[in-house]
Design an enzyme around this catalytic site. Structure first.
Site, PDB file in Angstrom:
ATOM      1  N   HIS A 166       0.858  -1.189   0.000  1.00  0.00           N
ATOM      2  CA  HIS A 166       0.000   0.000   0.000  1.00  0.00           C
ATOM      3  C   HIS A 166       0.893   1.237   0.000  1.00  0.00           C
ATOM      4  O   HIS A 166       1.449   1.627   1.018  1.00  0.00           O
ATOM      5  CB  HIS A 166      -0.903  -0.009   1.219  1.00  0.00           C
ATOM      6  CG  HIS A 166      -2.032   0.982   1.158  1.00  0.00           C
ATOM      7  ND1 HIS A 166      -2.056   2.042   0.282  1.00  0.00           N
ATOM      8  CD2 HIS A 166      -3.194   1.069   1.869  1.00  0.00           C
ATOM      9  CE1 HIS A 166      -3.168   2.736   0.455  1.00  0.00           C
ATOM     10  NE2 HIS A 166      -3.880   2.158   1.413  1.00  0.00           N
ATOM     11  N   HIS A 169      -2.309   7.220  -0.929  1.00  0.00           N
ATOM     12  CA  HIS A 169      -3.061   7.992   0.056  1.00  0.00           C
ATOM     13  C   HIS A 169      -2.232   8.530   1.220  1.00  0.00           C
ATOM     14  O   HIS A 169      -2.745   8.758   2.307  1.00  0.00           O
ATOM     15  CB  HIS A 169      -4.235   7.162   0.599  1.00  0.00           C
ATOM     16  CG  HIS A 169      -5.015   6.474  -0.478  1.00  0.00           C
ATOM     17  ND1 HIS A 169      -5.676   5.287  -0.289  1.00  0.00           N
ATOM     18  CD2 HIS A 169      -5.216   6.803  -1.784  1.00  0.00           C
ATOM     19  CE1 HIS A 169      -6.252   4.915  -1.410  1.00  0.00           C
ATOM     20  NE2 HIS A 169      -5.991   5.828  -2.333  1.00  0.00           N
ATOM     21  N   TYR A 171       0.049   7.214   3.133  1.00  0.00           N
ATOM     22  CA  TYR A 171       0.530   6.365   4.208  1.00  0.00           C
ATOM     23  C   TYR A 171       2.043   6.222   4.039  1.00  0.00           C
ATOM     24  O   TYR A 171       2.640   6.819   3.144  1.00  0.00           O
ATOM     25  CB  TYR A 171      -0.200   5.030   4.210  1.00  0.00           C
ATOM     26  CG  TYR A 171      -1.686   5.183   4.445  1.00  0.00           C
ATOM     27  CD1 TYR A 171      -2.155   5.828   5.580  1.00  0.00           C
ATOM     28  CD2 TYR A 171      -2.621   4.715   3.527  1.00  0.00           C
ATOM     29  CE1 TYR A 171      -3.514   5.997   5.809  1.00  0.00           C
ATOM     30  CE2 TYR A 171      -3.984   4.881   3.736  1.00  0.00           C
ATOM     31  CZ  TYR A 171      -4.425   5.524   4.876  1.00  0.00           C
ATOM     32  OH  TYR A 171      -5.766   5.704   5.096  1.00  0.00           O
TER      33      TYR A 171
END
Length: 645
Positions: A166, A169, A171
């Site tokens: 991931h 966004h 992170y």
């Protein structure tokens, strides 16, 4: 659906179709990060619904320096392996492949249990978190790399078909990509090459650990869509990054959008139209030679197929459409099966941000699969009546009929839909028409006897001798007892919407700034009226989810609508209104006054039926004023539990 339903390979995995369920947090993990029975049931039902691949929501790779939240998944050690293996088995049972998305939330972490700071790329805080994170040392970056490797090995041991990093966004991995966060001076910061270094090192270490055949993908924001924030990523950055990911060797690239400053680019409200961001994925796909998965506000199969036909992506990511109807893909293959489509209402996101488990407006079982495991089909054609064909009444009738009761649905108007017939009329609300049409199709499919143009009385219902009466006869608009309130200048918001602003012009005062009031103001402004909204409380749309409020307020401001707070209606005069403000009263000239002050339950019929000794269940606005969310849940819940034993 020649492409959507076509089997395809992703890496060495063979998928039964080109539909991929996006990773979406539902906040239902156990406190230790294990998938609960609710999580396992939720994912299993989506697999049973026919999706080709499920990417499980972001799962923490560590416990000591990151914390996505108290009910988020974590595979930071072997404690949770058994539960994750059970999750995998539940999905594999239906021929669906499953990938674990590995996440380190970085600066977006919640409070650490021991009071320490979470690790971040730098000390720059995540936009919604006030406490700056601990800026990782070079050695700590190496620790995190190894934790991604260890988590990938545990995922393989649990039976997952692959893992996904991931990096979207904002992170932790996304922070490495964006100069806004990455001001490091070591080998992991500064130049483009340095900012991408960690991805090469994670990939190589993971690949060595899991072997050449195991699927390893990555998700990132192809465009963070925040040009007003210096140092964030645009589409050109996204293309360059995607090329590097392809060169590193990732098996696929999952293209999202947005960051902490613009979450709407990832999870968009109902006013955002399909296709508004497809250029990002299309341009990235044209630039690389690895499979592209992409989200693009997919609400229906036809749009999913079009994205594939247009070469926007190789696999279509289905997000909230999997909340709304887990049978999305099965229904795509069948004919004549009504599909419940996401309406973009943001109820799911509202609950997530509020720290609650995620639920769906149009699917009352979403996130409640263990609470409502299966319908008890013990109706035996016993008669029941449902009064009112709004969302609560239609849902009750559908569920009761599916339980094999003989259901009669009585509606006073000449068409079904109730409040949906009004709610669908304001700008960008056409998705509600789809919901209404779907529910009507479900009523007919379930065999519900429908009677429109029927004014229901207690004696009529008594003659029908139903075993239960489900009242969903709605509510009545609130009209305050003020001087001049009966003036012909005063009109209800619902009448404005119903008549599409017919015979209204000039200056209009809208009293009340709930969603109905704001939508009515927008309709009037688009109609050419000079509109001002008056709200007695200190903020516009108190209680409305900020994402929805900000979206419509931005449109109202562009239309020139004046928004007034701390202003209460006191009197209607021949020339307009008198309002009370903090510093006194004021007279305001206007041609029409529109009341949007909410509603109160309509209890008259319920009181009469109870006097007759009948079993009565009050649903939706008939019981308590609420939204479509509460109405559908009410209808389902009462119908589900009615004589379930």
């Amino acid at each position: 659906m020649s492409l959507l339903l076509q089997p395809a390979r992703l890496g060495r995995l063979k998928l039964k179709n080109r539909a991929v369920m996006s990773p979406m947090v539902i906040n239902q993990a156990l406190r230790d990060g294990s998938p609960s029975e609710a999580v396992i049931k939720y994912y299993s039902e989506r697999a049973r619904g026919g999706i080709g691949l499920i990417i499980v929501e972001g799962t923490d790779i560590a416990r000591t320096h990151c914390n996505s939240g108290p009910n988020r998944l974590a595979l930071a050690d072997k404690i949770n392996l058994v539960a994750f293996e059970k999750l995998v088995r539940g999905v594999h049972a239906y021929g669906t492949k499953i990938v674990l998305q590995m996440i380190h939330p970085g600066a977006a972490s919640g409070p650490m249990p021991d009071g320490s700071k979470p690790w971040g790329v730098s000390e720059i805080p995540f936009v919604s978190v006030t406490q700056p994170p601990h800026a990782m040392t070079t050695e700590e970056v190496h620790v995190v790399i190894q934790e991604f490797v260890d988590c990938a090995l545990r995922a393989k041991q649990a039976g997952f078909d692959g893992v996904e990093l991931h990096a979207a966004h904002a992170y932790l991995l996304g922070e490495f990509l964006a100069p806004y966060y990455n001001n490091r001076t070591d080998c992991y910061g500064g130049s483009f090459e340095n900012r991408l270094r960690i991805f090469s090192e994670i990939y190589q270490a993971v690949r060595k650990a899991v072997g050449p055949a195991y699927l390893v993908g990555i998700r990132f924001s192809g465009d963070e869509m925040t040009p007003h924030v210096s140092g964030t990523l645009n589409k050109e950055d996204g293309i360059a990054i995607a090329k590097e990911f392809a060169a590193i060797g990732f098996d696929y690239i999952n293209v999202s959008n947005g960051n902490a400053f613009n979450a709407n680019a990832n999870c968009d409200p109902y006013s955002y139209q399909p296709g508004w961001k497809k250029h990002v994925a299309a341009d990235i796909k044209a630039a690389v030679n690895v499979p592209i998965i992409a989200t693009n506000t997919v609400k229906d199969p036809e749009w999913a197929e079009q994205l594939l036909q247009e070469n926007v992506c190789d696999f279509v990511a289905l997000g909230r459409s999997q909340f709304a109807d887990p049978e999305f893909m099965n229904k795509t293959q069948a004919t004549g099966m009504p599909l419940r489509k996401c309406i973009g209402c943001m109820h799911c996101r509202e609950r997530l941000i509020g720290g609650l488990s995620v639920h769906c407006t149009v699917n009352p079982r979403m996130g409640r699969e263990t609470e409502y495991p299966s319908l008890t089909k013990n109706g035996n054609k016993r008669p029941v009546c449902v009064v009112g064909a709004g969302p609560a009444g239609m849902q009750a009738a559908i569920t009761l009929a599916e339980r094999n009761f003989a259901v009669t649905l009585l509606e006073k108007d000449d068409k079904l839909g109730g409040t949906l017939n009004l709610a669908e009329k304001p700008s960008f609300k056409e998705k509600l028409t789809g919901l209404k049409e779907c529910m009507i199709a479900e009523l007919k499919q379930a065999g519900v006897q429908i009677k429109t143009n029927t004014s229901v009385t207690a004696s009529m219902l008594k003659d029908l001798q139903p075993e239960g009466v489900f009242l969903a006869c709605g509510s009545k608009p609130i009209v305050p007892p003020l001087k001049g309130i009966n003036s012909p200048k005063v009109i209800l918001a619902e009448d404005v919407i119903r008549t599409s602003c017919q015979n209204i012009s000039g200056k209009v005062a809208v009293v009340g700034s709930g969603l109905t009031g704001l939508e009515t103001a927008e309709l009037l402004a688009e109609h050419g009226c000079e509109v001002a909204v008056y709200e007695m409380q200190g903020a516009i749309a108190p209680g409305l989810f900020p994402v929805i409020k900000n979206d419509i307020v931005n449109r109202l401001e562009k239309l020139g609508v004046a928004l007034n707070t701390n202003t209460a209606l006191a009197e209607v005069t021949e020339t307009g209104i008198i309002v009370k403000k903090e510093n006194g009263s004021a007279a305001i000239d206007c041609d029409k006054i529109v009341l949007a002050l909410g509603v109160r339950p309509n209890t008259k019929l319920a009181d009469e039926l109870e006097t007759e000794g009948m079993r009565v269940f009050e649903l939706g606005d008939c019981s308590k004023a609420g939204r479509i969310t509460e109405a559908i849940l009410d209808g389902f819940n009462y119908a589900y539990h009615f004589e379930e034993e």
